[in-house]
Design a protein around this motif. Structure first.
Motif, PDB file in Angstrom:
ATOM      1  N   ASN A  76       2.178  -1.743   5.456  1.00 33.13           N
ATOM      2  CA  ASN A  76       1.968  -0.318   5.745  1.00 33.13           C
ATOM      3  C   ASN A  76       0.494  -0.005   5.961  1.00 33.13           C
ATOM      4  O   ASN A  76      -0.019   1.001   5.476  1.00 33.13           O
ATOM      5  CB  ASN A  76       2.500   0.557   4.602  1.00 33.13           C
ATOM      6  CG  ASN A  76       4.001   0.449   4.479  1.00 33.13           C
ATOM      7  OD1 ASN A  76       4.513   0.002   3.464  1.00 33.13           O
ATOM      8  ND2 ASN A  76       4.720   0.831   5.524  1.00 33.13           N
ATOM      9  N   SER A  77      -0.152  -0.900   6.677  1.00 27.90           N
ATOM     10  CA  SER A  77      -1.597  -0.744   6.859  1.00 27.90           C
ATOM     11  C   SER A  77      -1.924   0.541   7.600  1.00 27.90           C
ATOM     12  O   SER A  77      -3.037   1.036   7.520  1.00 27.90           O
ATOM     13  CB  SER A  77      -2.146  -1.937   7.626  1.00 27.90           C
ATOM     14  OG  SER A  77      -1.476  -2.032   8.872  1.00 27.90           O
ATOM     15  N   GLU A  78      -0.928   1.099   8.300  1.00 23.01           N
ATOM     16  CA  GLU A  78      -1.206   2.320   9.070  1.00 23.01           C
ATOM     17  C   GLU A  78      -1.508   3.499   8.157  1.00 23.01           C
ATOM     18  O   GLU A  78      -2.018   4.510   8.591  1.00 23.01           O
ATOM     19  CB  GLU A  78      -0.025   2.643  10.000  1.00 23.01           C
ATOM     20  CG  GLU A  78       1.207   3.270   9.334  1.00 23.01           C
ATOM     21  CD  GLU A  78       2.112   2.246   8.634  1.00 23.01           C
ATOM     22  OE1 GLU A  78       1.778   1.054   8.638  1.00 23.01           O
ATOM     23  OE2 GLU A  78       3.142   2.665   8.075  1.00 23.01           O
ATOM     24  N   ARG A  79      -1.195   3.350   6.873  1.00 22.55           N
ATOM     25  CA  ARG A  79      -1.417   4.487   5.980  1.00 22.55           C
ATOM     26  C   ARG A  79      -2.801   4.509   5.362  1.00 22.55           C
ATOM     27  O   ARG A  79      -3.172   5.460   4.692  1.00 22.55           O
ATOM     28  CB  ARG A  79      -0.417   4.439   4.833  1.00 22.55           C
ATOM     29  CG  ARG A  79       0.997   4.589   5.295  1.00 22.55           C
ATOM     30  CD  ARG A  79       1.873   4.699   4.091  1.00 22.55           C
ATOM     31  NE  ARG A  79       3.265   4.748   4.480  1.00 22.55           N
ATOM     32  CZ  ARG A  79       4.256   4.470   3.645  1.00 22.55           C
ATOM     33  NH1 ARG A  79       3.980   4.154   2.397  1.00 22.55           N
ATOM     34  NH2 ARG A  79       5.492   4.539   4.054  1.00 22.55           N
ATOM     35  N   LEU A  80      -3.550   3.432   5.541  1.00 26.36           N
ATOM     36  CA  LEU A  80      -4.837   3.364   4.863  1.00 26.36           C
ATOM     37  C   LEU A  80      -5.978   3.768   5.783  1.00 26.36           C
ATOM     38  O   LEU A  80      -5.904   3.617   6.993  1.00 26.36           O
ATOM     39  CB  LEU A  80      -5.102   1.949   4.357  1.00 26.36           C
ATOM     40  CG  LEU A  80      -4.175   1.431   3.273  1.00 26.36           C
ATOM     41  CD1 LEU A  80      -4.684   0.111   2.755  1.00 26.36           C
ATOM     42  CD2 LEU A  80      -4.068   2.433   2.139  1.00 26.36           C
ATOM     43  N   THR A 118       0.825  -1.204   0.000  1.00 28.41           N
ATOM     44  CA  THR A 118       0.000   0.000   0.000  1.00 28.41           C
ATOM     45  C   THR A 118       0.853   1.245   0.000  1.00 28.41           C
ATOM     46  O   THR A 118       0.432   2.280   0.459  1.00 28.41           O
ATOM     47  CB  THR A 118      -0.900   0.035   1.240  1.00 28.41           C
ATOM     48  OG1 THR A 118      -0.030   0.017   2.374  1.00 28.41           O
ATOM     49  CG2 THR A 118      -1.806  -1.150   1.283  1.00 28.41           C
ATOM     50  N   VAL A 119       2.067   1.121  -0.511  1.00 30.09           N
ATOM     51  CA  VAL A 119       2.923   2.305  -0.546  1.00 30.09           C
ATOM     52  C   VAL A 119       2.174   3.443  -1.221  1.00 30.09           C
ATOM     53  O   VAL A 119       1.622   3.272  -2.297  1.00 30.09           O
ATOM     54  CB  VAL A 119       4.200   2.056  -1.359  1.00 30.09           C
ATOM     55  CG1 VAL A 119       5.383   2.120  -0.459  1.00 30.09           C
ATOM     56  CG2 VAL A 119       4.100   0.751  -2.108  1.00 30.09           C
ATOM     57  N   ILE A 120       2.194   4.573  -0.558  1.00 35.52           N
ATOM     58  CA  ILE A 120       1.543   5.728  -1.159  1.00 35.52           C
ATOM     59  C   ILE A 120       2.603   6.444  -1.975  1.00 35.52           C
ATOM     60  O   ILE A 120       3.388   7.218  -1.445  1.00 35.52           O
ATOM     61  CB  ILE A 120       0.992   6.675  -0.081  1.00 35.52           C
ATOM     62  CG1 ILE A 120       0.297   5.893   1.012  1.00 35.52           C
ATOM     63  CG2 ILE A 120       0.147   7.757  -0.710  1.00 35.52           C
ATOM     64  CD1 ILE A 120      -1.154   5.732   0.939  1.00 35.52           C
ATOM     65  N   TYR A 124       2.439  -3.042  10.198  1.00 38.33           N
ATOM     66  CA  TYR A 124       2.565  -1.592  10.300  1.00 38.33           C
ATOM     67  C   TYR A 124       3.991  -1.196  10.623  1.00 38.33           C
ATOM     68  O   TYR A 124       4.776  -1.982  11.158  1.00 38.33           O
ATOM     69  CB  TYR A 124       1.601  -1.021  11.332  1.00 38.33           C
ATOM     70  CG  TYR A 124       1.876  -1.478  12.749  1.00 38.33           C
ATOM     71  CD1 TYR A 124       1.206  -2.561  13.293  1.00 38.33           C
ATOM     72  CD2 TYR A 124       2.825  -0.819  13.544  1.00 38.33           C
ATOM     73  CE1 TYR A 124       1.458  -2.994  14.575  1.00 38.33           C
ATOM     74  CE2 TYR A 124       3.095  -1.252  14.838  1.00 38.33           C
ATOM     75  CZ  TYR A 124       2.410  -2.335  15.344  1.00 38.33           C
ATOM     76  OH  TYR A 124       2.664  -2.765  16.612  1.00 38.33           O
ATOM     77  N   GLN A 125       4.288   0.029  10.286  1.00 38.64           N
ATOM     78  CA  GLN A 125       5.605   0.588  10.521  1.00 38.64           C
ATOM     79  C   GLN A 125       5.532   1.424  11.789  1.00 38.64           C
ATOM     80  O   GLN A 125       4.871   2.445  11.806  1.00 38.64           O
ATOM     81  CB  GLN A 125       5.974   1.468   9.310  1.00 38.64           C
ATOM     82  CG  GLN A 125       7.378   1.996   9.313  1.00 38.64           C
ATOM     83  CD  GLN A 125       8.380   0.864   9.267  1.00 38.64           C
ATOM     84  OE1 GLN A 125       8.296  -0.028   8.436  1.00 38.64           O
ATOM     85  NE2 GLN A 125       9.336   0.897  10.190  1.00 38.64           N
ATOM     86  N   ALA A 174      -3.914   6.231  13.543  1.00 41.63           N
ATOM     87  CA  ALA A 174      -3.620   4.922  12.963  1.00 41.63           C
ATOM     88  C   ALA A 174      -3.851   3.839  14.009  1.00 41.63           C
ATOM     89  O   ALA A 174      -4.394   2.770  13.726  1.00 41.63           O
ATOM     90  CB  ALA A 174      -2.183   4.888  12.462  1.00 41.63           C
TER      91      ALA A 174
END
Ligand code: ADP
Ligand code: MG
Length: 706
Positions: A582-586, A504-506, A611-612, A619
């Protein structure tokens, strides 16, 4: 567009209100031009130019009591002044107060006079946001004023409003001209569009009172209430604004429903054949919704219905049944989806179901060009029964012979305007009939939002999943424990299960996203020797994507590394583990959609949210919600709380629901009142209803005439 950038509301024709701002003393052409940039042209525009927030300069805080993240006013003596030039000019002023603690004031923009004013021993009063700096608490660019000698500090008596403004126009000057406009506010009755009885019974003040209070809060106003937007004056304005939006959607609905639509009353022969060919029975929820849709379609008034149902609830087959009713009645059907992948998935389902019944399904997406496109257009113009596609269907040049039903999937990504554009493809034909509209959404819409944001649509809910689905167990795992996750994948693949790995890299471009997916792909290939790993991303050709999807579906691939292209529409029941990087970004809605790709078969499924660290507050809350529940409605409610309606509704929001005062989450309790009063206004006070829309929505209310 942010909620505060909406064009100013237009106001009733009260003589003082329609005067140009230039008639106010002190407003010359230059000032007038600045105001015009904010859309403030008439005196009444100033009345409705509402504060964004307030600053509390009514008290002084001890530096010892300051908390990072909160604004505060501090009085103190300058202890040290330092001018730095290392990276950029900087003025650092250390202030100490009676509590004995120090606070650093940091300025990056300052002139020589300002720098020279700040000397050791200078007394200052400053106001600003407190934050953590390298050496303790600091304020960056606080408002400040020097105090002379030992004079006692005079603090403000009331909260100061902060208005939306523009370059070159300071708060003071703007507040000054608003004062002049407020002096011209007419008597309460002349300003009011809502009959007094309708707001008084809900404990709301008059509009005049409300405006005066939000612009110039009296000293004795409960500060917290005002800061949180819960004061009755703010609620009165929020109420009026919500009412205006509600009325405009109702008017939109009414204007669509003034047209006539072809009654699509089929005898059900095609539908029975489809039902007979399915490998499953419709759930009770699907049957109920199907009946609701069929009843609407049989009318000669255009249907405006939203079918909401959680991911996997089986909306597609309900849509296909509606399509068959139209086909049987000799009308065309268009199904539009927001992404090509999703549209392709529908195309396959529809072809699978409809071709055995002798019904061809056309395809029209952006990538269909040249001859293929010409031919598709020709067939649509000649009356081809069913077409599936993307927004390409909404473009000019697409003409139908007799469009009877428009189905829009994942509606929250389209705006009302786009929906209207498609409807118009069916209008203006010889018979003057417009198509029925069926909207499908997998974003469960909290009731509160449904009543306001979707007041133009009737709503049906597929509120149960087909039997045999097992809930997905969800865990959140830090990226530092990536190895354990890979072990889990190993174990799952060893058991013959299939796995999604979602990147899920933005990144700003599809190319960078694809690269990131390729990196993960290489990593997994290396770590999972002996298992077949596939890769799918948005830069691949449709044929390649299809080949990879087919291989995964057929079980030839154990792991599928994907970008979020798989968010919607992918259906592989044997896939029972999903890892989201990177679920924290969604956002919650997207996480829920992604997770909906597993748990489609009878095997117990798992979802790992990688998650990072460190996790931010928001988040953290999102991941907690995902762990706790799989209920789309609860997730949507929570999403609304955490992010606000703008994000929840996506595109629909930006055009139609940019609020100046209202906040759907905060003011949700007003919505039933809005609905009730809206009813009364439409039946008993239609002229005022129109004026209210004009006042708050102005140009945007043009949809309402569509
Ligand atoms: P969504 O509502 O998310 O669009 P779909 O329409 O894609 O869901 O349906 C998800 C899956 O469930 C599909 O494979 C579909 O064929 C299947 N399905 C739909 N209705 C039922 C049912 N009543 N019983 C069993 N499976 C069903
Ligand atoms: Mg679907």
């Amino acid at each position: 567009m942010s909620a505060r950038e909406v064009s100013p509301p237009h106001v009733v024709n009260v003589a003082a209100g329609v005067a140009a701002v230039g008639t106010l003393s002190g407003v010359g052409p230059a000032f007038g031009a600045l105001l015009a940039r904010l859309g403030l042209e008439q005196v009444q525009d100033l009345w409705f130019h509402l504060p964004l927030r307030y600053e509390d300069k009514t008290r002084i805080s001890a530096i010892a009591d300051l908390r990072a993240g909160e604004p505060a006013q501090v009085e103190g003596i300058v202890e040290a002044v330092e001018r730095g030039f290392r990276h950029r000019p900087q003025l650092k002023v250390t202030v100490v107060d009676a509590s004995g603690q120090t606070l650093l004031l940091r300025f990056f923009h300052f002139n020589r006079a300002q720098a020279e004013q700040m000397r050791e021993g200078t007394r200052v009063l400053c106001y600003g946001d407190v934050r953590h700096g390298l050496h303790g608490l600091e304020m960056v660019h606080p408002h400040y004023r020097r105090l002379s000698g030992n004079d006692p500090v005079v603090v403000d008596e009331a909260l100061s409003p902060v208005y939306p403004t523009t370059d070159g126009l300071g708060q003071k000057r703007l507040a000054g001209v608003i004062d002049k406009a407020l002096a011209l506010l007419p008597a309460a009755s002349a300003l009011e569009l809502i009959p007094a009885g309708l707001y008084e019974e809900h404990g709301l003040p008059s509009l005049r009172e409300a405006l005066l209070c939000v612009h110039r809060p009296p000293a004795d106003v409960p500060l917290d209430q005002l800061m949180q937007g819960k004061h009755p004056a703010q609620r009165r304005l929020a109420f009026e604004e919500l009412l205006a939006h509600h009325l405009s959607l109702r008017r939109l609905r009414a204007s669509v429903r003034r047209h006539r639509a072809p009654p699509l009353a089929a005898n059900g022969a095609l539908e029975s054949r489809l039902l007979g060919s399915l490998s499953f029975e419709l759930t009770a929820a699907q049957q109920r919704v199907r009946r609701e849709v069929a009843a609407d379609l049989a009318q000669s008034v255009p249907m405006l219905r939203l079918v909401q149902g959680d991911v996997g609830s089986g909306k597609t087959v309900v849509a296909a049944l509606a399509a068959l009713a139209a086909v049987e009645a000799g009308r065309q059907v268009a199904l539009v989806a927001p992404t090509e992948l999703l549209a392709e998935q529908h195309l396959r389902s529809f072809r699978h179901w409809l071709q055995p019944l002798g019904i061809e399904v056309e395809w029209l997406a952006g990538k269909v060009t040249g001859k293929a496109r010409q031919h598709a257009l020709a067939r649509l113009a000649a009356g081809a029964p069913v077409v599936i596609g993307t927004h390409a269907l909404m473009q000019e040049g697409v003409v139908f012979a007799q469009l009877g039903l428009v189905i829009v999937d994942e509606q929250h990504r389209f705006g009302v305007q786009q929906r209207l554009a498609l409807r118009d493809k069916g209008a203006g034909r010889a018979d003057g009939l417009v198509p029925h509209q069926l909207v499908l959404t997998a974003t469960p819409i909290p009731r509160t939002l449904a009543m306001s944001a979707y007041a133009d649509l009737d709503i049906s809910s597929i509120d149960a999943l087909p039997p045999g689905r097992t809930p997905v167990q969800t865990v959140a795992i830090s990226n530092t424990r990536r190895d354990e996750v890979i072990d889990r994948i190993h174990a799952a693949c060893g058991d013959g299960r299939q796995v999604y790995w979602v990147c899920t890299v933005i990144e700003e471009s599809e190319q960078l996203r694809a690269q990131a997916a390729e990196v993960a792909y290489a990593e997994l290939c290396a770590a999972l020797k002996g298992f077949a790993v596939g890769l799918i991303h948005g830069r691949m050709k449709p044929k390649q994507k299809q080949a990879v999807m087919d291989a995964f579906k057929a079980g030839e691939l154990s792991v599928l590394v994907a970008t979020t292209v798989i968010e919607v529409g992918v259906d592989v029941p044997n896939a029972s583990l999903m890892v989201i990087e990177n679920s924290e970004r969604l956002g919650l809605a997207q996480l829920h959609q992604l997770r909906g790709r597993v748990g489609r078969g009878a095997v117990a499924s798992n979802c790992v949210l990688l998650y990072q660290p460190p996790l931010g507050q928001l988040a953290r809350e999102r991941l907690a919600v995902m762990r706790e529940t799989g209920d789309g409605f609860r997730i949507a409610e929570k999403d609304l709380q955490l992010r606000g309606p703008g994000e929840v509704l996506g595109t629909r929001q930006t055009g139609d629901l940019a609020f100046r005062m209202a906040d759907l989450a905060r003011d949700a309790d007003l919505l039933p009142v809005v609905q009730h009063v809206g009813e009364r206004m439409l039946s008993d006070h239609p002229r005022q209803a129109g004026q209210l829309i004009e006042r708050w929505i102005g140009a945007a209310s043009r949809y309402a005439q569509a």
